[in-house]
Design an enzyme around this catalytic site. Sequence first.
Site, PDB file in Angstrom:
ATOM      1  N   ARG A 108       0.781  -1.203  -0.151  1.00 47.33           N
ATOM      2  CA  ARG A 108       0.083  -0.105   0.149  1.00 47.33           C
ATOM      3  C   ARG A 108       0.855   1.111   0.066  1.00 47.33           C
ATOM      4  O   ARG A 108       1.923   1.342   0.673  1.00 47.33           O
ATOM      5  CB  ARG A 108      -0.919   0.315   1.388  1.00 47.33           C
ATOM      6  CG  ARG A 108      -2.242  -0.550   1.449  1.00 47.33           C
ATOM      7  CD  ARG A 108      -2.849  -0.408   2.631  1.00 47.33           C
ATOM      8  NE  ARG A 108      -4.148  -0.740   2.417  1.00 47.33           N
ATOM      9  CZ  ARG A 108      -5.157  -0.084   2.903  1.00 47.33           C
ATOM     10  NH1 ARG A 108      -4.876   1.012   3.598  1.00 47.33           N
ATOM     11  NH2 ARG A 108      -6.460  -0.201   2.642  1.00 47.33           N
ATOM     12  N   SER A 177       7.219  -5.381   6.965  1.00 46.21           N
ATOM     13  CA  SER A 177       6.781  -6.284   7.868  1.00 46.21           C
ATOM     14  C   SER A 177       7.566  -7.428   7.812  1.00 46.21           C
ATOM     15  O   SER A 177       6.860  -8.689   7.435  1.00 46.21           O
ATOM     16  CB  SER A 177       5.419  -6.512   7.608  1.00 46.21           C
ATOM     17  OG  SER A 177       4.529  -5.385   7.502  1.00 46.21           O
ATOM     18  N   ASP A 230       5.100  -3.779  11.060  1.00 45.32           N
ATOM     19  CA  ASP A 230       3.604  -3.429  10.928  1.00 45.32           C
ATOM     20  C   ASP A 230       3.048  -3.457  12.386  1.00 45.32           C
ATOM     21  O   ASP A 230       1.955  -2.756  12.679  1.00 45.32           O
ATOM     22  CB  ASP A 230       2.728  -4.280   9.905  1.00 45.32           C
ATOM     23  CG  ASP A 230       3.307  -5.873   9.972  1.00 45.32           C
ATOM     24  OD1 ASP A 230       3.982  -6.224  10.851  1.00 45.32           O
ATOM     25  OD2 ASP A 230       2.608  -6.697   9.514  1.00 45.32           O
TER      26      ASP A 230
HETATM   27  C1  BGC Z   1       6.761 -11.160  10.025  1.00 50.99           C
HETATM   28  C2  BGC Z   1       6.741 -10.013  10.879  1.00 50.99           C
HETATM   29  C3  BGC Z   1       5.474  -9.526  10.650  1.00 50.99           C
HETATM   30  C4  BGC Z   1       4.170 -10.424  10.536  1.00 50.99           C
HETATM   31  C5  BGC Z   1       2.977  -9.938  10.183  1.00 50.99           C
HETATM   32  C6  BGC Z   1       5.809 -12.019   9.958  1.00 50.99           C
HETATM   33  O1  BGC Z   1       5.854 -13.054   8.949  1.00 50.99           O
HETATM   34  O2  BGC Z   1       8.204 -11.851  10.394  1.00 50.99           O
HETATM   35  O3  BGC Z   1       7.782  -8.967  10.989  1.00 50.99           O
HETATM   36  O4  BGC Z   1       5.169  -8.383  11.552  1.00 50.99           O
HETATM   37  O5  BGC Z   1       4.523 -11.308   9.623  1.00 50.99           O
HETATM   38  O6  BGC Z   1       3.143  -9.264   8.986  1.00 50.99           O
END
Ligand code: BGC
Length: 494
Positions: A108, A177, A230
């Site tokens: 996004r 994320s 995130d």
């Molecule tokens: C990642 C995290 C992330 C989560 C949700 C996981 O696979 O390692 O960093 O916050 O996914 O998106």
Amino acid sequence: MGRLARVYAAVVVAAAAVAVAVVVVKRRGKGTKWGKVREIFTEVERKCATPVARLRQVADAMAVEMHAGLASDGGSKLKMLLSYVDNLPTGDEKGLFYALDLGGTNFRVLRVLLGGKEHRVVKQEYEEVSIPPHLMLGGSHELFDFIAAALSRFVETEGDEFRIPEGKQRELGFTFSFPVKQLSIASGTLIKWTKGFCIEETVGQDVVAELTKAMERQGLNMRVTALVNDTIGTLAGGRYEDSDVLVAVILGTGTNAAYVERANAIPKWHGLLPKSGDMVINMEWGNFKSSLLPLTEYDEALDFESLNPGEQIYEKLISGMYLGEIVRRILLRMAQESSLFGEVVPQKLEIPFILRTPHMSAMHHDSSPDLKIVATKLKEFLGIQSTSLKTRRLVISICDIVAQRGARLAAAGIYGILKKLGRDTLTSPKQRTVIAMDGGLYEHYSIFSECLNNTLRNLLGEEVAGTVVIKLANDGSGIGAALLAASHSQYLEG
Ligand code: BGC
């Protein structure tokens, strides 16, 4: 033989025939299709069980690992990463900020005009772009160029009401994320990819530098002033709305949690002491692993064949990327060993990840008397032409087992965090604890979210549960990243 005797003899023969037939049916029930199906089903049910006592142990193990991860680098499967966010949004943030949210199959781009305490979010616009699957496994340049190009196109559509003051650079909050070792609020190196991404050359690299170079290649003059996970973005966005937000949880393609830790609980080895009393920690709870987790052969095979074997075990039991795939694996075994869908195993059923969690959710929520959504989805996505009502019911029961296990384990994880924070009992004075929640799995799979809420309530007990609120923070992470970009702006005085 008189008439009566003949009738009697006929009855005896008929009864004997029925008896034989019953035996045959019974034998077939045990040895063939449904007998074998039942056997596989019962085993799955037994291995996926999550009795409350087990959930309490999982929660304790989570809290122990949180301590261990904070105490030493590499001390736990939980990375417990410092976010460098030690002051959460206050509402005073002002100006135009961009955010870029990368973490799943879509990313996004967002711009938001912040108007301070009085006007809050004056205006926001966003665009969602899906990432072509080959870029998730390709080269670093290709992925970052694709993202920067989309961002650049989005900036070009900026209307007059969003204009930034002359001579100032646009600023961006980058929600990335994946597990990142932060070096500052605006830089950090990628520890590993998760959720189906795998671009080796980016591991160990500063992701902000990668994005900045790509933006330069696009001729885009923009500066990343905050790099956040995130969970951190969601926590910041949640705090902007509600000052009692202390924890953020993501239940989407992947899963993770972040929370506000007291500075004195963070050992010095981290090399950074927060200015204020708090620091937000990105737990990376998806990597939690424990012998207490109820793993089945399907989970083990899924893990073994994944891009990251041995990693993200908790995530592989809970998150949206994997739930549908677990169901597919169970159905495949039933098809292979008991001809559940006919003599020939449906070809599509053999394709990994073809049954996605949204399809599973649609089947699971089917309340029509003949379960026609189940029938349609099985046909549409797995090429299974016709199914009996009994088979459709079975499919729902399998979805139920897999979804409930995930939801209950997620609730145990949250309970573990509340324990670590001392919010699993009544505080004096009574304090509210708000958990900002985001992610499509929680938002759209209502049987999953209801089960999670009920389980957490059950673990906490009615009285404490009355002080704990799970708030859905729809795309809180985008706004959160923009807010953090604002509070770390290069133009702030002092
Ligand atoms: C990642 C995290 C992330 C989560 C949700 C996981 O696979 O390692 O960093 O916050 O996914 O998106």
